[in-house]
Design a protein around this motif. Structure first.
Motif, PDB file in Angstrom:
ATOM      1  N   GLN A  85      14.885   0.239  -6.388  1.00  0.00           N
ATOM      2  CA  GLN A  85      13.489   1.233  -6.395  1.00  0.00           C
ATOM      3  C   GLN A  85      12.524   2.298  -6.287  1.00  0.00           C
ATOM      4  OE1 GLN A  85      11.639  -0.344  -2.876  1.00  0.00           O
ATOM      5  NE2 GLN A  85       9.544  -0.529  -3.291  1.00  0.00           N
ATOM      6  N   THR A  87      12.119   5.895  -5.444  1.00  0.00           N
ATOM      7  CA  THR A  87      11.379   6.357  -4.550  1.00  0.00           C
ATOM      8  C   THR A  87      10.844   7.772  -4.708  1.00  0.00           C
ATOM      9  OG1 THR A  87      13.567   7.228  -4.083  1.00  0.00           O
ATOM     10  CG2 THR A  87      12.406   5.111  -2.848  1.00  0.00           C
ATOM     11  N   ASN A 128       6.496   5.283  -9.038  1.00  0.00           N
ATOM     12  CA  ASN A 128       6.641   5.107  -6.913  1.00  0.00           C
ATOM     13  C   ASN A 128       6.675   3.708  -6.736  1.00  0.00           C
ATOM     14  OD1 ASN A 128       7.783   7.961  -7.664  1.00  0.00           O
ATOM     15  ND2 ASN A 128       6.665   8.288  -6.120  1.00  0.00           N
ATOM     16  N   GLY A 129       7.891   3.392  -6.003  1.00  0.00           N
ATOM     17  CA  GLY A 129       7.367   1.692  -5.748  1.00  0.00           C
ATOM     18  C   GLY A 129       8.237   0.589  -6.783  1.00  0.00           C
TER      19      GLY A 129
END
Length: 162
Positions: A85, A87, A128-129
């Motif tokens: 993921q 970050t 992000n994510g």
């Protein structure tokens, strides 16, 4: 019935060749079963042909990150890949955290290819994510992304451990 020595040796040799042939043919056939035709197979795109077979192999293994040494243009080079993921993202770097807690920062260049939902995209499209798969070169602890892929929902793992 009595078998002479010459016939016995020939029978044992033939059985050995048959056994060797089965030993070599059966695992190969089990590993690559012949496809069965379906009515929709001609209309569906072939998802098994990839431009980047090493990326496909890493994806198929479902590993979370790895490093390897490969031969490219007669030289040995280090390469790395990571699934995880995003970050953090800056103009020239991307930080990815794998499910096992390992975080790597990847440098990005103008040559970094980005794919999102199976289409060409820009690094700015990665947020992000997002779950990503990153593949690139490694020099010591410096990793340079060559490919950043944000899979569509069908390609994402169904569950992710905490």
């Amino acid at each position: 019935m009595r078998i002479d020595r010459k016939t016995g040796v020939a029978a044992i040799g033939a059985a050995g060749l048959l056994g060797l042939g089965l030993y070599l043919a059966v695992p190969a056939a089990a590993a690559k079963p012949s496809p069965t035709p379906t009515a929709s197979s001609s209309a569906a795109p072939d998802r098994h042909k990839h431009k980047h077979p090493r990326l496909h192999a890493a994806r198929a293994a479902r590993g979370v990150h790895g490093e390897m040494t490969v031969r490219r243009d007669g030289k040995f080079v280090e390469m790395a890949w990571q699934r995880g993921q995003v970050t953090a993202r800056t103009g020239s770097s991307l930080t990815v955290r794998s499910d096992d807690g390992v975080s790597w920062t990847w440098n990005t260049t103008a040559d970094t290819k980005v794919r999102k939902n199976r289409a060409k995209a820009a690094l700015n499209d990665v947020a992000n994510g997002d779950r990503v798969m990153v593949w690139g070169d490694q020099n010591g602890t410096t990793r340079t992304a060559k490919i950043v892929r944000v899979p569509d929902k069908k390609d994402r793992p169904r569950t992710t451990p905490n």
